[in-house]
Write a protein that holds these residues in place. Structure first.
Motif: not given
Length: 75
Positions: A30-41, A45-54, A72-75
């Motif tokens: 799973f790729l968490d492609v949210r911006s750092p701000g959106a991720w922090g807010e 959050q999937l614990p095993s996902s790879v954080r990679l902003p789009l 890839a996913y975002c919220t």
């Protein structure tokens, strides 16, 4: 792990398709492609996902595992 419905950003898969692929033994990343701000807010959050902003995807695409299905996913 593909559905026929194309979207502007690529292929869309359903949660059921992802679960079926995982249950069938496919490696799914799973790729968490949210911006750092959106991720922090977000509390989601999937614990095993790879954080990679789009915005950084192109610069790091060659670092992603080729042997896995990437979702890839975002919220």
């Amino acid at each position: 792990l593909r559905e026929e419905g194309l979207t502007m950003d690529g292929l869309r898969v359903s949660p059921r398709e992802v679960k079926d692929a995982h249950d069938g033994g496919k490696a799914v990343v799973f790729l968490d492609v949210r911006s750092p701000g959106a991720w922090g807010e977000s509390a989601d959050q999937l614990p095993s996902s790879v954080r990679l902003p789009l915005t950084d995807f192109e610069a790091h695409a060659d670092e992603l595992p080729r042997e896995s299905e990437l979702v890839a996913y975002c919220t």
